[in-house]
Design an enzyme around this catalytic site. Sequence first.
Site, PDB file in Angstrom:
ATOM      1  N   LYS A 114      30.193  40.704  51.887  1.00 30.71           N
ATOM      2  CA  LYS A 114      31.674  40.911  52.096  1.00 30.71           C
ATOM      3  C   LYS A 114      32.132  42.187  52.673  1.00 30.71           C
ATOM      4  O   LYS A 114      32.763  42.343  53.423  1.00 30.71           O
ATOM      5  CB  LYS A 114      32.449  40.600  50.725  1.00 30.71           C
ATOM      6  CG  LYS A 114      32.537  39.243  50.371  1.00 30.71           C
ATOM      7  CD  LYS A 114      33.357  38.732  49.644  1.00 30.71           C
ATOM      8  CE  LYS A 114      33.256  37.344  49.130  1.00 30.71           C
ATOM      9  NZ  LYS A 114      34.457  36.869  48.301  1.00 30.71           N
ATOM     10  N   GLU A 198      39.860  46.067  46.121  1.00 28.36           N
ATOM     11  CA  GLU A 198      40.880  45.678  47.395  1.00 28.36           C
ATOM     12  C   GLU A 198      42.192  45.777  46.625  1.00 28.36           C
ATOM     13  O   GLU A 198      42.230  45.538  45.437  1.00 28.36           O
ATOM     14  CB  GLU A 198      40.635  44.311  47.802  1.00 28.36           C
ATOM     15  CG  GLU A 198      39.893  43.935  49.105  1.00 28.36           C
ATOM     16  CD  GLU A 198      39.714  42.347  49.287  1.00 28.36           C
ATOM     17  OE1 GLU A 198      40.324  41.720  49.053  1.00 28.36           O
ATOM     18  OE2 GLU A 198      38.759  42.319  50.255  1.00 28.36           O
ATOM     19  N   HIS A 233      40.901  31.403  40.741  1.00 28.99           N
ATOM     20  CA  HIS A 233      40.488  31.949  42.220  1.00 28.99           C
ATOM     21  C   HIS A 233      39.810  30.787  43.165  1.00 28.99           C
ATOM     22  O   HIS A 233      39.018  31.010  44.051  1.00 28.99           O
ATOM     23  CB  HIS A 233      39.695  33.180  42.402  1.00 28.99           C
ATOM     24  CG  HIS A 233      40.686  34.223  41.646  1.00 28.99           C
ATOM     25  ND1 HIS A 233      41.890  34.655  41.886  1.00 28.99           N
ATOM     26  CD2 HIS A 233      40.043  34.859  40.494  1.00 28.99           C
ATOM     27  CE1 HIS A 233      42.154  35.561  41.127  1.00 28.99           C
ATOM     28  NE2 HIS A 233      41.174  35.789  40.084  1.00 28.99           N
ATOM     29  N   ARG A 290      29.748  27.958  56.946  1.00 31.47           N
ATOM     30  CA  ARG A 290      29.449  26.520  56.670  1.00 31.47           C
ATOM     31  C   ARG A 290      30.480  25.511  56.840  1.00 31.47           C
ATOM     32  O   ARG A 290      31.565  25.995  57.223  1.00 31.47           O
ATOM     33  CB  ARG A 290      28.758  26.411  55.157  1.00 31.47           C
ATOM     34  CG  ARG A 290      29.896  26.949  54.329  1.00 31.47           C
ATOM     35  CD  ARG A 290      29.559  26.731  52.748  1.00 31.47           C
ATOM     36  NE  ARG A 290      30.282  27.480  52.025  1.00 31.47           N
ATOM     37  CZ  ARG A 290      31.623  27.153  51.625  1.00 31.47           C
ATOM     38  NH1 ARG A 290      32.168  25.971  52.060  1.00 31.47           N
ATOM     39  NH2 ARG A 290      32.122  27.869  50.861  1.00 31.47           N
TER      40      ARG A 290
HETATM   41  P1  ADP Z   1      35.408  33.989  46.833  1.00 33.82           P
HETATM   42  O1  ADP Z   1      34.225  34.114  47.725  1.00 33.82           O
HETATM   43  O2  ADP Z   1      34.785  34.513  45.432  1.00 33.82           O
HETATM   44  O3  ADP Z   1      35.974  32.581  46.650  1.00 33.82           O
HETATM   45  P2  ADP Z   1      37.453  35.288  47.943  1.00 33.82           P
HETATM   46  O4  ADP Z   1      37.558  36.622  48.692  1.00 33.82           O
HETATM   47  O5  ADP Z   1      37.324  34.119  49.003  1.00 33.82           O
HETATM   48  O6  ADP Z   1      36.352  35.102  46.956  1.00 33.82           O
HETATM   49  O7  ADP Z   1      38.871  35.174  47.112  1.00 33.82           O
HETATM   50  C1  ADP Z   1      39.157  33.823  46.527  1.00 33.82           C
HETATM   51  C2  ADP Z   1      40.631  34.067  46.206  1.00 33.82           C
HETATM   52  O8  ADP Z   1      41.146  34.985  45.376  1.00 33.82           O
HETATM   53  C3  ADP Z   1      41.592  33.936  47.218  1.00 33.82           C
HETATM   54  O9  ADP Z   1      41.570  32.473  47.590  1.00 33.82           O
HETATM   55  C4  ADP Z   1      42.650  34.524  46.509  1.00 33.82           C
HETATM   56  O10 ADP Z   1      43.664  33.629  45.794  1.00 33.82           O
HETATM   57  C5  ADP Z   1      42.187  35.760  45.721  1.00 33.82           C
HETATM   58  N1  ADP Z   1      42.034  37.011  46.181  1.00 33.82           N
HETATM   59  C6  ADP Z   1      41.010  37.435  46.784  1.00 33.82           C
HETATM   60  N2  ADP Z   1      41.271  38.550  47.472  1.00 33.82           N
HETATM   61  C7  ADP Z   1      42.665  38.922  47.080  1.00 33.82           C
HETATM   62  C8  ADP Z   1      43.567  40.027  47.398  1.00 33.82           C
HETATM   63  N3  ADP Z   1      43.115  41.242  48.101  1.00 33.82           N
HETATM   64  N4  ADP Z   1      44.880  39.906  46.846  1.00 33.82           N
HETATM   65  C9  ADP Z   1      45.044  38.688  46.086  1.00 33.82           C
HETATM   66  N5  ADP Z   1      44.548  37.782  45.866  1.00 33.82           N
HETATM   67  C10 ADP Z   1      43.105  37.572  46.290  1.00 33.82           C
END
Ligand code: ADP
Length: 503
Positions: A114, A198, A233, A290
């Site tokens: 990431k 973040e 999440h 994917r």
């Molecule tokens: P993973 O790869 O573990 O699924 P992601 O980066 O795709 O992680 O994030 C999963 C979820 O977490 C997002 O869909 C959102 O709901 C929440 N999320 C991730 N980053 C943020 C952020 N910076 N602010 C608010 N919510 C976030």
Amino acid sequence: MRVLIANRGEIAVRIMRTCKTLGIETIAIYSKVDKDKPFVSMADYAECIGEANPAETYLNMEKIISVAKALKADAIHPGYGFLSENEEFAKLVTDNGIIFIGPSSEAIKKMGDKLEAREIAKKIGVPVVPGSESPISDVNEAIEIARKIGFPILIKAAAGGGGKGMRIVHDEKELESAIRGAKNEAKFAFGDDRVYIEKYVEEPHHIEVQILADKFGNVVALGERECSIQRRHQKVIEETPSPIVTPELRQKLFESAIKIAKAVGYENAGTIEFIVDKNRNFYFLEMNTRLQVEHPITEMVTGIDIVAEQIKIALGNKLSFSQEDIKPIGNAIECRIYAEDPFNNFFPSTGKITDIKQPSGPWIRIDAGIEPGNEITIHYDPLISKIIAWGRNRIEAIDRMKTALEEYKISGVKTNIPFCLWTMKNKFFREGKYDTHFIQNYFNPAEIRESLEILTDSKPFQQIAVAIASGILKLELKNNSLKIVNAEKKVSGWKLKRYENFR
Ligand code: ADP
């Protein structure tokens, strides 16, 4: 042509359907506990590759390659999860002279980290959420960054996926233990404990763009998906188009997604995920290299079979359409039907499925991977099936989904159907006014009780259910007894048997 599907459940079935339509033979690999699942009987060839443990079965690269070679597979489709985003596997497949139905090993590697993906996005001018540029080495560094960007912040795992290794931090006091917790979880889940920071975006929307890219540098965006109905999440309900995306924002999201795909020389199907705030500012989150669980909603509005396109691209065909040819029609919604208990914090439920009555009807699609007699085990993801509903407009799609959910009957395990049904009736959902906090803000099992008459009229139970839904109480299962934690003493220690009687 013959394709081995290195996966299981509903996605293996879904991939096989397209293979059959295209006149392609299929090979299933399966674990012993999956021997009675539909994806095994549906395949032209099937090989048992181990007992149950994912490491010995669906993650066992050598074994899968040896089956592919023995049964003369021309290509391997990895589905989602398992080895689908494993750069080593993609390389191993092609090194053995087999076509990998997915992107190159190099693209998987670049986007799998990431932090590296953030770096790439930033370099080409795609906005990323403010935060750290490298892994956090100590608390003081974290405090410095957090002060700069402001609380709340999110600690995330560089190798993250499935919402693991993620912690929201509201102030400096929580920082040290949150970093420790996230690191431990990331180490356990990914064997990599690098975490970064973040800014936590307020009232966030998870919006993603499905792309297709061929080997000749052509990239198209098939549309966006709103995936903000989440627990832990992780997505539960998705829809397209997003109720909050304006034509201008869509244009920007598409442009950014295509730019990212081009920057890494991406080929095949992929998804670029964004987080969008209440003012419609968007930030790159990550790329999934994917096929995704929620791809059918895009198929429903575009009429494009994404798996068929994946296969054609992998075989070296040029995309047969351009961006202008993609004209989505109407709205589509997907509900993921999980074996989990919405009344108990969406806790996974295992057991034997004794009976199923699948819904059907106009503009309803069911992608399922189970039949009566099948077990939902602890070994794999508890996804039972997906319902996809299409409508000429959003409300029509929602109402068709509601009818389908009302028809759906699954016995033997608990499912999240009552939650999905409640969502379809929820005022805020129907108005398209929701963000990723939807469940936390509005979900109230007592309200479900009223509309579905699932729970009894017992007052104490209702009170407990409300307290659980609002996060005041938590249930823990220990020695067949449900313990209520963080609770006032007077409601603790309910027996599981008693709890069961209330359903
Ligand atoms: P993973 O790869 O573990 O699924 P992601 O980066 O795709 O992680 O994030 C999963 C979820 O977490 C997002 O869909 C959102 O709901 C929440 N999320 C991730 N980053 C943020 C952020 N910076 N602010 C608010 N919510 C976030």
